[in-house]
Design a protein around this motif. Structure first.
Motif, PDB file in Angstrom:
ATOM      1  N   ARG A 139       0.974  -1.014  -0.033  1.00  0.00           N
ATOM      2  CA  ARG A 139       0.260  -0.019  -0.046  1.00  0.00           C
ATOM      3  C   ARG A 139       1.037   1.272   0.128  1.00  0.00           C
ATOM      4  NH1 ARG A 139      -3.914  -0.273   4.979  1.00  0.00           N
ATOM      5  NH2 ARG A 139      -1.992  -0.852   6.056  1.00  0.00           N
ATOM      6  N   ASN A 140       0.700   2.163  -1.174  1.00  0.00           N
ATOM      7  CA  ASN A 140       1.597   3.313  -1.149  1.00  0.00           C
ATOM      8  C   ASN A 140       2.939   3.114  -1.197  1.00  0.00           C
ATOM      9  OD1 ASN A 140      -0.881   4.822  -1.210  1.00  0.00           O
ATOM     10  ND2 ASN A 140      -0.773   4.915   1.101  1.00  0.00           N
ATOM     11  N   ALA A 141       3.314   2.024  -1.968  1.00  0.00           N
ATOM     12  CA  ALA A 141       4.626   1.716  -1.985  1.00  0.00           C
ATOM     13  C   ALA A 141       5.662   2.947  -2.369  1.00  0.00           C
ATOM     14  CB  ALA A 141       4.814   0.552  -3.096  1.00  0.00           C
ATOM     15  N   GLY A 142       5.354   3.641  -3.349  1.00  0.00           N
ATOM     16  CA  GLY A 142       6.096   4.818  -3.687  1.00  0.00           C
ATOM     17  C   GLY A 142       6.432   5.712  -2.590  1.00  0.00           C
ATOM     18  N   ARG A 143       5.563   6.061  -1.609  1.00  0.00           N
ATOM     19  CA  ARG A 143       5.548   6.876  -0.522  1.00  0.00           C
ATOM     20  C   ARG A 143       6.844   6.161   0.407  1.00  0.00           C
ATOM     21  NH1 ARG A 143       0.634   9.179   2.728  1.00  0.00           N
ATOM     22  NH2 ARG A 143       0.917   7.116   3.610  1.00  0.00           N
ATOM     23  N   TRP A 144       6.489   5.162   0.841  1.00  0.00           N
ATOM     24  CA  TRP A 144       7.249   4.555   2.009  1.00  0.00           C
ATOM     25  C   TRP A 144       8.829   4.144   1.340  1.00  0.00           C
ATOM     26  CZ3 TRP A 144       8.492  -0.481   0.609  1.00  0.00           C
ATOM     27  CH2 TRP A 144       7.255  -1.356   0.231  1.00  0.00           C
ATOM     28  N   SER A 145       8.785   3.676   0.133  1.00  0.00           N
ATOM     29  CA  SER A 145      10.120   3.366  -0.719  1.00  0.00           C
ATOM     30  C   SER A 145      10.952   4.581  -0.559  1.00  0.00           C
ATOM     31  CB  SER A 145       9.777   2.618  -1.835  1.00  0.00           C
ATOM     32  OG  SER A 145      11.069   2.790  -2.564  1.00  0.00           O
ATOM     33  N   ALA A 146      10.223   5.751  -1.089  1.00  0.00           N
ATOM     34  CA  ALA A 146      11.044   7.190  -1.059  1.00  0.00           C
ATOM     35  C   ALA A 146      11.559   7.399   0.459  1.00  0.00           C
ATOM     36  CB  ALA A 146      10.203   8.273  -1.548  1.00  0.00           C
ATOM     37  N   GLN A 147      10.726   7.112   1.540  1.00  0.00           N
ATOM     38  CA  GLN A 147      11.126   7.558   2.602  1.00  0.00           C
ATOM     39  C   GLN A 147      12.310   6.646   3.323  1.00  0.00           C
ATOM     40  OE1 GLN A 147       7.508   6.421   4.918  1.00  0.00           O
ATOM     41  NE2 GLN A 147       6.767   8.706   4.955  1.00  0.00           N
ATOM     42  N   ILE A 148      12.287   5.120   2.680  1.00  0.00           N
ATOM     43  CA  ILE A 148      13.544   4.641   3.393  1.00  0.00           C
ATOM     44  C   ILE A 148      14.566   4.792   2.460  1.00  0.00           C
ATOM     45  CG2 ILE A 148      14.276   2.145   3.182  1.00  0.00           C
ATOM     46  CD1 ILE A 148      11.340   1.204   3.417  1.00  0.00           C
ATOM     47  N   ASP A 193      21.692  -2.972   6.346  1.00  0.00           N
ATOM     48  CA  ASP A 193      21.045  -2.977   7.802  1.00  0.00           C
ATOM     49  C   ASP A 193      19.887  -1.885   7.689  1.00  0.00           C
ATOM     50  OD1 ASP A 193      22.647  -5.096   8.706  1.00  0.00           O
ATOM     51  OD2 ASP A 193      23.946  -3.818   9.984  1.00  0.00           O
ATOM     52  N   ALA A 194      20.334  -0.817   7.135  1.00  0.00           N
ATOM     53  CA  ALA A 194      19.268   0.321   6.821  1.00  0.00           C
ATOM     54  C   ALA A 194      18.167   0.051   6.228  1.00  0.00           C
ATOM     55  CB  ALA A 194      20.017   1.566   6.368  1.00  0.00           C
ATOM     56  N   ALA A 195      18.308  -0.945   5.209  1.00  0.00           N
ATOM     57  CA  ALA A 195      17.139  -1.158   4.138  1.00  0.00           C
ATOM     58  C   ALA A 195      16.230  -2.057   5.111  1.00  0.00           C
ATOM     59  CB  ALA A 195      17.727  -1.964   3.098  1.00  0.00           C
ATOM     60  N   CYS A 196      16.655  -3.162   5.899  1.00  0.00           N
ATOM     61  CA  CYS A 196      15.629  -3.770   6.705  1.00  0.00           C
ATOM     62  C   CYS A 196      14.953  -3.000   7.728  1.00  0.00           C
ATOM     63  CB  CYS A 196      16.335  -5.069   7.179  1.00  0.00           C
ATOM     64  SG  CYS A 196      16.390  -6.429   6.096  1.00  0.00           S
ATOM     65  N   LYS A 197      15.678  -2.003   8.445  1.00  0.00           N
ATOM     66  CA  LYS A 197      15.152  -1.158   9.429  1.00  0.00           C
ATOM     67  C   LYS A 197      14.072  -0.248   8.663  1.00  0.00           C
ATOM     68  CE  LYS A 197      19.201  -1.065  12.480  1.00  0.00           C
ATOM     69  NZ  LYS A 197      20.432  -0.153  13.024  1.00  0.00           N
ATOM     70  N   GLY A 198      14.359   0.120   7.709  1.00  0.00           N
ATOM     71  CA  GLY A 198      13.447   0.987   6.959  1.00  0.00           C
ATOM     72  C   GLY A 198      12.021   0.231   6.598  1.00  0.00           C
ATOM     73  N   MET A 199      12.336  -1.004   6.187  1.00  0.00           N
ATOM     74  CA  MET A 199      10.959  -1.822   5.662  1.00  0.00           C
ATOM     75  C   MET A 199      10.302  -1.948   7.018  1.00  0.00           C
ATOM     76  SD  MET A 199      10.917  -2.301   2.328  1.00  0.00           S
ATOM     77  CE  MET A 199      10.068  -3.880   2.355  1.00  0.00           C
TER      78      MET A 199
END
Length: 229
Positions: A139-148, A193-199
Motif C-alpha cells: 500500500r502506497n509503495a512509492g511513498r514508503w519506498s522514498a522514505q526508506i 541494515d538500513a534497508a531492513c530497518k526502513g522496511m
C-alpha cells in the motif's frame, strides 16, 4: 733324708702318670683299630653283595591253529534251456464312438420384474466454495519506498557509499513487516541494515488471505536503492 724322699716321690708320680698315659694311648689305638677293621668289614660285605636280577621267563611261541577243513562245493545240475513259442501278433482296430449330440433345453423368457415406485433422482453435489485466497500487496509503495531511501544512514553519507539492497520480508496479518532478510547485498553492511530497518518502520501492505478470505501471513520481495544527490 727328707729331701731324698721327696725327690723320689715326685719321680714316681711322674713315672706313674707317664705309664697311665701310655696305657691309655695303647687302649685308644686298639679301640680305633678295631673300629676301623669293623667298618672295613661291613663295607666289604656291602660292596660284595650281588643283586641278582630276576630273569623274565621267555614267552613260549603260540602254536598256530589247525587249518579248518573246507568241504567241497555241492555239484550243480545243468538244466536244459527252456524255449517259449511266442504267438503271432494280432492287429486290433480301435472302435470310434460317434459323439453324443448336445441336448437343447427350451429357452425361457425372463420374468418381468413387478412394477415398483420410480427411483428418486440423486441431487447434484453442492458447488465448491469460491477460492478467496490472495497474496500480500503493498500500500502506497512509492511513498514508503522514498522514505526508506531518503533516510540515508549518516555513516554511509560520510563515506559516500551508494548501492542497491534486495530484501525479502514476511508480512503479518496486520499488514506490517514482521521479518526481513537481505536477499542481495549492496556490498555494504551499513546499507543492508538500513534497508531492513526502513522496511520494518515504513512499509505497509494489504495482508494476504487464505481460501476462506481470512487474513494470513504472506511474503514480499523488493529492492531499496541508496544514491547520493
Amino acid at each position: 733324708m727328707s729331701y731324698v724322699d721327696q725327690g723320689m716321690t715326685r719321680t714316681k708320680i711322674v713315672s706313674l702318670m707317664i705309664s697311665i698315659g701310655l696305657v691309655s694311648l695303647i687302649g685308644l689305638a686298639m679301640v680305633l683299630g678295631l673300629a676301623v677293621s669293623a667298618v672295613q668289614e661291613i663295607a666289604e660285605r656291602v660292596t660284595t653283595v650281588d643283586i641278582e636280577e630276576e630273569e623274565e621267563p621267555e614267552e613260549e611261541p603260540e602254536e598256530p591253529p589247525p587249518p579248518e577243513e573246507t568241504s567241497p562245493p555241492p555239484p550243480t545240475a545243468v538244466q536244459p534251456p527252456i524255449t517259449f513259442n511266442q504267438p503271432d501278433p494280432v492287429e486290433t482296430t480301435p472302435e470310434i464312438t460317434p459323439p453324443t449330440p448336445p441336448i437343447r433345453q427350451p429357452s425361457r423368457s425372463p420374468t418381468p420384474a413387478p412394477p415398483g415406485p420410480s427411483p428418486t433422482p440423486t441431487p447434484p453435489p453442492p458447488p465448491p466454495p469460491p477460492d478467496l485466497s490472495a497474496r500480500a500487496t503493498p500500500r502506497n509503495a512509492g511513498r514508503w519506498s522514498a522514505q526508506i531511501s531518503n533516510n540515508y544512514p549518516s555513516r554511509a553519507l560520510r563515506r559516500e557509499i551508494e548501492g542497491t539492497v534486495g530484501v525479502s520480508v514476511t508480512i503479518g496479518t496486520n499488514g506490517r513487516v514482521s521479518g526481513c532478510s537481505v536477499s542481495r547485498s549492496s556490498g555494504s553492511s551499513i546499507l543492508d541494515d538500513a534497508a531492513c530497518k526502513g522496511m520494518r518502520r515504513y512499509a505497509r501492505f494489504n495482508a494476504a488471505k487464505d481460501k476462506a478470505g481470512n487474513p494470513t501471513t504472506g511474503s514480499y520481495s523488493t529492492s531499496i536503492t541508496y544514491r547520493l544527490n
